[in-house]
Motif scaffolding. Structure first.
Motif, mmCIF file in Angstrom:
data_model
loop_
_atom_site.group_PDB
_atom_site.id
_atom_site.type_symbol
_atom_site.label_atom_id
_atom_site.label_comp_id
_atom_site.label_asym_id
_atom_site.label_seq_id
_atom_site.Cartn_x
_atom_site.Cartn_y
_atom_site.Cartn_z
ATOM 1 N N PRO C 47 29.987 38.012 42.033
ATOM 2 C CA PRO C 47 29.313 39.358 42.131
ATOM 3 C C PRO C 47 28.239 39.318 40.855
ATOM 4 O O PRO C 47 27.117 39.923 41.131
ATOM 5 N N ALA C 210 40.132 43.950 34.137
ATOM 6 C CA ALA C 210 40.388 44.046 35.402
ATOM 7 C C ALA C 210 41.702 43.575 36.188
ATOM 8 O O ALA C 210 42.125 44.124 37.115
ATOM 9 N N VAL C 213 44.426 46.558 34.737
ATOM 10 C CA VAL C 213 44.273 47.986 34.697
ATOM 11 C C VAL C 213 45.142 48.623 36.056
ATOM 12 O O VAL C 213 45.752 49.501 35.800
ATOM 13 N N LYS C 290 32.211 47.608 36.288
ATOM 14 C CA LYS C 290 32.996 46.392 36.241
ATOM 15 C C LYS C 290 33.646 46.246 34.680
ATOM 16 O O LYS C 290 34.448 45.411 34.773
#
Lengths: 152, 502, 323
Positions: C47, C210, C213, C290
């Motif tokens: 991404p 990430a 979480v 992000k």
């Protein structure tokens, strides 16, 4: 060469391979018991290859000499080798001539090798395969094939 | 939401026009990709990933799931028809599948595989739906010790899986293990056997190796004869369907395959391939017709093919219930979720109920779609056998080359494809078994990883590998199977003697 | 074959030279660019690369083809960027440890120092977090460190590989706090290091926000600390390690790089376009969503950062060899 010879040669190649492999593996760090290094597993595997090569030699040794291997001979052998040669040429040239041209030439020669179809008809078939492959894989599915000096 | 409510809600999501279309299209494209040699589930899902960004998250995931099990099913087609597995999970299928094709039962076998995939997939979804949060804990129970038992014990049990002499199995297996050590190892990032060529650092690509060993080798064998073998007689519809006996014999294998596949799918690693190995071994051990397996028995195909589809489905459990992808395909699905800002994790069921239940409902739909799409296509696949050889072979070769290249965008994989093709051709001439080589390639990295990681974890104490009840249990089971394998012939001989003597 | 390659290159060079004439560098970019990502599609770098590339396309007015070249922990793709023709048409993503640390331990790499490649921009950086199970006895970073001091070599932290970035980060903390927490590699990507924590096989986990979480929200883990200076929005209650007095703030950082020696015009255009992209609201929002931090840096500033990293890694390696 019969099957017995084949086994003996294979076993010998395997033993030689394992010796070379073990020599290289010995240079890798073994680490410690609580931090096993990169060399541990290859050493085990190398010994296993050596032992299994000996097993191949042993089985070959005890094999009756008359067991045959169905290897192709004469024209048939030439055909197999020719296909292999075309395949090797195809993948070696691929980065320079690209998928489209490479596949076209390869298919052209393979179809000719395997059939008596006249050239124009072969060219059409080969072009169809190469173009379809290009459309499906490179255009649609975005496989990033080598582009070759011609840019496709 | 309880499962029934959830499922109804999920069907609401999955039955929308675009999601239904995504499931169907995924299953169809997946099957096509799976049929092509060199392109398996991972390649298929990876190729579709960038396209999926354009869709709604649920739609993208449904399509990826469709491609996953579609490709898992499709990979068996070439294995059965042409002795060319598309990826490692179809290697076991080759053995009996191709024998059955030679006997003219290709259509029937494909139908059985479609049915088995459906059973395995559907039963797995029910399991996923009812027990996902609970089953996810099973994956957590498995650490280095348990995995070493599974992979190491598996290697011991599987070394002679496809018969032949002792050396014919163990030699290719150790070659496979050796090949698996080439390249940069993961734990300390050390380059091994790369001779200074950086391109070799990525190691031997499994897909290229399998397609080379089987596909290229098979093609070289095919061109030995001047003319193509006469095509099998056109298949009539009645012959395409399995006989009653074949159904009856496959049913228990479907059941066993589902159980094996479902369990393996919950665990990390190449679970589809491992489940197909384990299922084949199980069939050989317990099937009533075990003596026929290896010479064209439906059990040898029905079991593993059911297992790998069941595993493909149950591998959604760790992804959906924990947010942890245990395999390459689910890792790509996770990436798709993250791109859309969906936070995978234990709370997915609450925070993104549409994703959780939508994907589960789509698995039901997808499995039906797979069956509906593929039964009529069997005729088409079987007719592949009648494409003239001089057209068919170049197509297969071009696709194999593109597929092998596409996995890692590397020419080295393509060179490996050709090299292993020659090795496979020669080994086959001498009656060496190729399946153990693939097993070595698949299990080698796992054995090394879990052995070393376990030692790191325990501070060098080897007892760690037998302390856990699960690991110990697996090792005992392995010992029993090995002992049973050694004793069975003796016992059977004694039994025969007893009966013959008055 | 080498002869063939040279011959072909000359021929192509001639053709291009005649067709494009002398309009070389000023017209840059006169064709599409390739952006190499040294990881497989589906990685977290995808991404980032696609966001940067799509915005760069608008700035440069040319297509940028994002190409994944995975393998060997990112060194393979990075080498492909470094060895590409230095014409400004092949650029790519370079991670900090792959660029700076990998050549210090892997002598096979084609690049040895930052002189072998040209930094263009700093794309994003993110911090690692120190995570323990929710029912663990340690409530704060300090409690964890105190306990680790009491029992050296007892506590274990799962990381994604020995000398992987998160291992180095944990070793920075070991060095700074004078503790001995053992790092346990759990390779294989797919979150196995997190599974090891959840399964109770290790006491702590060092990884990205990430990957944490979801488990934190579900209440199964507790985030003790974040390896950076300043609060981390994702976990506002985590202690910033850098502010607690420990020099352990290594985290994954991604740069856009080109081969060394690309034409000055090309470099200027690339850096100017990158500056605009990275300053844009669209890019900032992408990064914030992000949990990435963004900082516009000139190539010179990036080189200075590489120097600092190099010095830090040298110290860290010394520390690791003593152990």
């Amino acid at each position: 060469m019969g099957k017995r010879g084949g086994y003996l040669v294979t076993g010998a190649i395997g033993a030689a391979l394992s010796a070379g492999y073990l020599a290289l593996a010995a240079r890798l760090p073994l680490g410690a018991m609580d931090q096993p290094g990169a060399g541990v597993f290859p050493v085990v595997v190398g010994v296993l290859v050596l032992l299994s090569s000996i097993a191949v030699l042993w089985e070959g040794w005890r094999m009756p000499a008359e067991d045959a291997v169905a290897m192709p001979a004469g024209v048939d052998a030439v055909r197999v080798l020719a296909l292999l040669g075309l395949l090797v040429g195809y993948v070696l040239l691929l980065p320079w001539i690209g998928q489209l041209v490479g596949s076209f030439l390869f298919c052209l020669l393979v179809i000719r090798l395997l059939s008596r179809t006249p050239w124009p008809w072969i060219a059409l078939q080969a072009a169809a395969i190469a173009v379809t492959a290009q459309l499906v894989f490179v255009r649609l599915l975005q496989v990033q094939m080598p582009r070759g000096i011609l840019g496709f | 939401m309880d499962p029934i409510e959830g499922l109804l809600y999920g069907f609401g999501v999955a039955l929308s026009f675009q999601n239904l279309a995504a499931a169907l299209l995924g299953a169809l494209v997946g099957t096509m990709i799976g049929v092509l040699p060199g392109l398996g589930p991972v390649a298929g899902v990876a190729m579709i990933l960038p396209l999926s960004y354009a869709f709604e998250p649920v739609t993208g995931l449904i399509m990826m799931a469709g491609i996953y099990y579609g490709a898992m099913y499709g990979g068996s087609t070439t294995a059965i028809l042409l002795n060319m597995p598309g990826e490692s999970a179809s290697v076991m299928t080759c053995i009996d599948g191709y024998q059955l094709t030679k006997k003219g039962r290709a259509g029937a076998v494909l139908a059985l595989v479609a049915a088995g995939s459906f059973v395995g997939g559907t039963v797995s979804v029910v399991g996923v739906m009812l027990f996902a949060p609970w089953l996810a804990k099973l994956g957590i129970l498995f650490g280095p010790a348990e995995f070493l038992a599974l992979a190491g014990g598996g290697l011991l049990i599987l070394s002679r899986i496809s018969g032949g002499s002792f050396a014919a199995g163990i030699f290719p297996m150790s070659l496979g293990l050796m090949l698996s050590t080439v390249g940069q190892e993961a734990i300390t990032a050390q380059n091994r056997f790369t001779f200074g060529y950086l391109e070799l650092a990525q190691g031997v690509e499994l897909v290229a190796a399998v397609v080379g060993l089987y596909g290229i080798a098979e093609i070289l064998t095919l061109v030995e004869s001047r003319r193509a073998a006469p095509p099998p007689v056109p298949v009539r519809l009645r012959e395409m369907l399995p006989t009653k006996t074949e159904w009856r014999r496959s049913a228990p294998s479907f059941g066993r395959g589902t159980a094996v596949g479902f369990l393996f799918g919950l665990l990390p690693g190449p679970s589809a391939a491992m489940s197909s190995f384990a299922s084949y071994r199980l069939e050989k051990a317990v099937s009533k017709y075990r003596d026929e397996i290896g010479h064209g028995a439906v059990e040898g195909v029905a079991g593993p093919e059911t297992a790998n589809n069941a595993a493909a489905t149950s591998s959604m459990v760790p992804l959906l219930a924990l947010g942890i992808p245990f395999g390459s395909v689910t890792a790509l699905m996770l990436a798709a979720m993250m791109v859309h800002g969906i936070q995978p994790g234990p709370l997915l069921m609450q925070s993104n109920a549409d994703v959780f239940w939508g994907v589960i409902a789509s698995l039901y739909i997808g499995n039906i779609a797979l069956l509906v799409l593929n039964i009529p296509m069997i005729g088409l696949w079987v007719s592949m056998l009648r494409v003239p050889r001089h057209i068919f072979l170049p197509i297969i070769l071009v696709i194999a080359v593109i597929g092998s290249y596409g996995v890692g965008n590397s020419m080295v994989d393509v060179y490996g494809l050709i090299l292993l093709g020659v090795v496979g051709y020669l080994l086959r001439k001498l009656d060496f078994q190729l399946a153990p080589m693939v097993i070595g390639l698949v299990l080698g990295p796992l054995i090394e990883k879990h052995l070393r990681e376990g030692l790191f974890m325990s501070g060098g104490d080897l007892l760690v590998f037998v302390e856990s009840p699960i690991a110990l249990g697996i090792w005992i089971l392995v010992a029993l199977v090995l002992a049973g394998g050694a004793l069975a012939p003796l016992l059977r001989r004694r039994g025969a003697n007893d009966r013959s003597s008055p | 074959m080498k002869l063939g390659k040279t011959l072909v290159r000359t021929l192509v060079g001639l053709t291009l030279a005649t067709s494009a004439g002398a309009a070389a560098a000023q017209d840059y970019p006169s064709r599409d660019l390739t952006f190499i990502v040294p990881y497989g599609s589906g990685g977290s770098t995808d991404p980032i690369s696609r966001q940067y590339a799509s915005q760069m396309e608008k700035e440069l007015g040319r297509n940028i083809i994002v190409q994944n070249k995975p393998g060997a922990a990112g060194t393979l793709g990075t080498s492909a960027i470094v060895t590409a023709a230095p014409d400004g048409y092949t650029i790519g993503l370079g991670p900090n440890t792959t660029l700076v640390f990998a050549p210090m331990t892997n002598k096979d790499l084609v690049y040895k120092s930052p002189a072998d490649y040209q930094p263009i921009a700093k794309l994003v950086s993110l911090p690692y977090v120190l995570v323990v199970k929710a029912d663990a006895p340690w409530k704060t970073l300090q409690e964890f460190i105190d306990d680790a001091k009491k029992q050296p070599n007892k506590l274990r932290a799962s990381v994604s590989g020995i000398r992987a970035t998160n291992d180095l980060t944990m070793q920075q903390l070991n060095k700074a706090a004078g503790i001995k927490v053992r790092t346990i590699p759990f390779t294989g990507g797919g979150g196995e290091a997190m599974v090891a924590l959840l399964g109770g096989r290790v006491e702590a986990y060092v990884g990205t926000g990430a990957s944490t979480v979801g488990h934190e929200k579900a209440g199964s883990v507790r985030v003790l600390a974040v390896f950076q200076k300043g609060r981390y929005d994702l976990f506002p209650n985590a202690t910033p390690v850098g502010d607690a007095g420990y020099d352990a703030t290594l985290g994954p950082t991604y740069y856009a790089i080109a081969p060394a020696g690309i034409p000055k015009e090309a470099l200027d255009k690339l850096t100017a376009a990158s500056r605009k992209v990275i300053a844009s609201a669209e890019y900032r929002k992408f990064a914030a969503d992000k949990g990435y931090s963004v900082e516009n840096m000139t190539p010179e500033e990036i080189r200075a950062e590489f120097e600092r990293d190099h010095a830090m890694f040298t110290e860290l390696l010394k520390f690791l060899e003593q152990k």
